[in-house]
Design a protein around this motif. Structure first.
Motif, PDB file in Angstrom:
ATOM      1  N   LYS A   1      -3.598  -0.246   0.752  1.00  0.00           N
ATOM      2  CA  LYS A   1      -2.647  -0.740   1.738  1.00  0.00           C
ATOM      3  C   LYS A   1      -1.225  -0.588   1.190  1.00  0.00           C
ATOM      4  N   SER A   2      -0.327  -0.178   2.045  1.00  0.00           N
ATOM      5  CA  SER A   2       1.071   0.017   1.654  1.00  0.00           C
ATOM      6  C   SER A   2       1.854  -1.282   1.881  1.00  0.00           C
ATOM      7  N   ILE A   3       2.466  -1.782   0.820  1.00  0.00           N
ATOM      8  CA  ILE A   3       3.179  -3.066   0.884  1.00  0.00           C
ATOM      9  C   ILE A   3       4.629  -2.887   0.449  1.00  0.00           C
TER      10      ILE A   3
ATOM     11  N   SER B   1       6.876  -7.449 -14.299  1.00  0.00           N
ATOM     12  CA  SER B   1       5.716  -6.602 -14.603  1.00  0.00           C
ATOM     13  C   SER B   1       4.419  -7.366 -14.379  1.00  0.00           C
ATOM     14  N   GLU B   2       4.413  -8.648 -14.746  1.00  0.00           N
ATOM     15  CA  GLU B   2       3.229  -9.483 -14.572  1.00  0.00           C
ATOM     16  C   GLU B   2       2.885  -9.650 -13.096  1.00  0.00           C
ATOM     17  N   GLN B   3       3.908  -9.840 -12.269  1.00  0.00           N
ATOM     18  CA  GLN B   3       3.676  -9.993 -10.833  1.00  0.00           C
ATOM     19  C   GLN B   3       3.158  -8.702 -10.210  1.00  0.00           C
ATOM     20  N   LYS B   4       3.670  -7.563 -10.672  1.00  0.00           N
ATOM     21  CA  LYS B   4       3.194  -6.274 -10.167  1.00  0.00           C
ATOM     22  C   LYS B   4       1.722  -6.057 -10.513  1.00  0.00           C
ATOM     23  N   MET B   5       1.326  -6.522 -11.689  1.00  0.00           N
ATOM     24  CA  MET B   5      -0.070  -6.376 -12.105  1.00  0.00           C
ATOM     25  C   MET B   5      -1.009  -7.084 -11.137  1.00  0.00           C
ATOM     26  N   LYS B   6      -0.536  -8.198 -10.574  1.00  0.00           N
ATOM     27  CA  LYS B   6      -1.352  -8.956  -9.624  1.00  0.00           C
ATOM     28  C   LYS B   6      -1.487  -8.239  -8.281  1.00  0.00           C
ATOM     29  N   LEU B   7      -0.691  -7.183  -8.102  1.00  0.00           N
ATOM     30  CA  LEU B   7      -0.715  -6.423  -6.854  1.00  0.00           C
ATOM     31  C   LEU B   7      -1.203  -4.997  -7.095  1.00  0.00           C
TER      32      LEU B   7
ATOM     33  N   ASN C   1      -3.920  -3.629  -6.517  1.00  0.00           N
ATOM     34  CA  ASN C   1      -4.775  -3.080  -5.456  1.00  0.00           C
ATOM     35  C   ASN C   1      -3.990  -2.486  -4.291  1.00  0.00           C
ATOM     36  N   PHE C   2      -2.652  -2.562  -4.382  1.00  0.00           N
ATOM     37  CA  PHE C   2      -1.810  -2.092  -3.285  1.00  0.00           C
ATOM     38  C   PHE C   2      -0.890  -0.958  -3.737  1.00  0.00           C
ATOM     39  N   ASP C   3      -0.439  -0.201  -2.755  1.00  0.00           N
ATOM     40  CA  ASP C   3       0.601   0.796  -2.984  1.00  0.00           C
ATOM     41  C   ASP C   3       1.939   0.100  -2.722  1.00  0.00           C
ATOM     42  N   LEU C   4       2.679  -0.193  -3.779  1.00  0.00           N
ATOM     43  CA  LEU C   4       3.891  -1.011  -3.683  1.00  0.00           C
ATOM     44  C   LEU C   4       5.166  -0.180  -3.583  1.00  0.00           C
TER      45      LEU C   4
ATOM     46  N   GLN D   1       8.580   5.710   5.921  1.00  0.00           N
ATOM     47  CA  GLN D   1       7.151   5.422   5.910  1.00  0.00           C
ATOM     48  C   GLN D   1       6.831   4.103   6.619  1.00  0.00           C
ATOM     49  N   LYS D   2       5.608   3.964   7.030  1.00  0.00           N
ATOM     50  CA  LYS D   2       5.118   2.737   7.654  1.00  0.00           C
ATOM     51  C   LYS D   2       4.459   1.864   6.592  1.00  0.00           C
TER      52      LYS D   2
END
Length: 220
Positions: free
Chosen positions: A5-7, A15-21, A23-26, A154-155
């Motif tokens: 999913k694109s978020i 960096s720690e917060q990104k690790m929690k995400l 599963n997503f395309d950030l 992008q959407k």
């Protein structure tokens, strides 16, 4: 393999917060720019003082004016604002989830006048309700919020919003077709004016919003 999913994340994460995400395309893109005014003059503060955000407190701190809050009753919107005040040895008498709730609480307190520290794009509920109930509002605009209004090609499946101004900035040049994930009720209220599907973090923190996103998509 299932496509991620694109978020869109509308502020820079650690960096720690990104690790929690993971599963997503950030995509990270700030939507607003905050400029703190630490040069304003403060001649007098009412016995009741209200802060609409953490940025308003920062303005007093940077201007060396926190001492003006000693001996007065301080009220604020948001736990983050209250936590920052506490770091400066100021205890909030009441912490509201949004400006509307704070206004209604103050109406019951019946102050004759309040000093309201806020930004240039503050919502109108609090001063309007207080004035309707014959409470004088000394409004001090102590920081500037500028909408950056980027255009995205992008959407996105979901967007993480952290302020009402961020919502308005995005919607200036983009269609509100994604799911809006909001930090706090005030941001969520603004998002519902544009987006069909809006989620608000159960815990009002960046990590709480990340948890809400993960739970929504089954990654909790």
């Amino acid at each position: 393999m299932t496509k991620k999913k694109s978020i869109l994340v509308t502020k820079l994460l650690s960096s720690e917060q990104k690790m929690k995400l993971a599963n997503f395309d950030l995509i990270e893109q700030e939507l607003i720019q905050i400029t703190i005014n630490d040069q304003f003059k403060l001649d007098h503060v009412s016995d009741f003082v209200v802060f609409s955000s953490k940025n308003a407190v920062k303005a007093l701190e940077k201007g060396g004016l926190i001492g003006a809050l000693k001996g007065v009753k301080v009220y604020c919107v948001g736990e983050k604002t209250a936590e920052f005040l506490k770091q400066l040895d100021i205890n909030a008498e009441f912490v509201a989830e949004n400006a509307f709730d704070l206004a209604n609480f103050l109406i019951l307190e019946k102050p004759k006048k309040i000093t309201f520290f806020c930004g240039n794009l503050r919502r109108n509920e609090l001063p309007a309700l207080l004035k309707e109930n014959e409470i004088l509002v000394d409004e001090q605009v102590v920081y500037q919020t500028d909408l950056l209004k980027p255009k995205f090609i992008q959407k996105f499946d979901g967007i993480l919003f952290f302020s009402p101004s961020g919502v308005r900035s995005f919607c200036q040049k983009n269609k509100p077709e994604a799911i809006a994930f909001c930090l706090g009720n005030t941001t969520a209220i603004t998002a519902t004016d544009f987006f069909e599907e809006v989620f608000v973090a159960e815990e009002q923190s960046v990590d709480g919003l990340i948890n809400t996103l993960n739970e929504t998509y089954g990654y909790a």
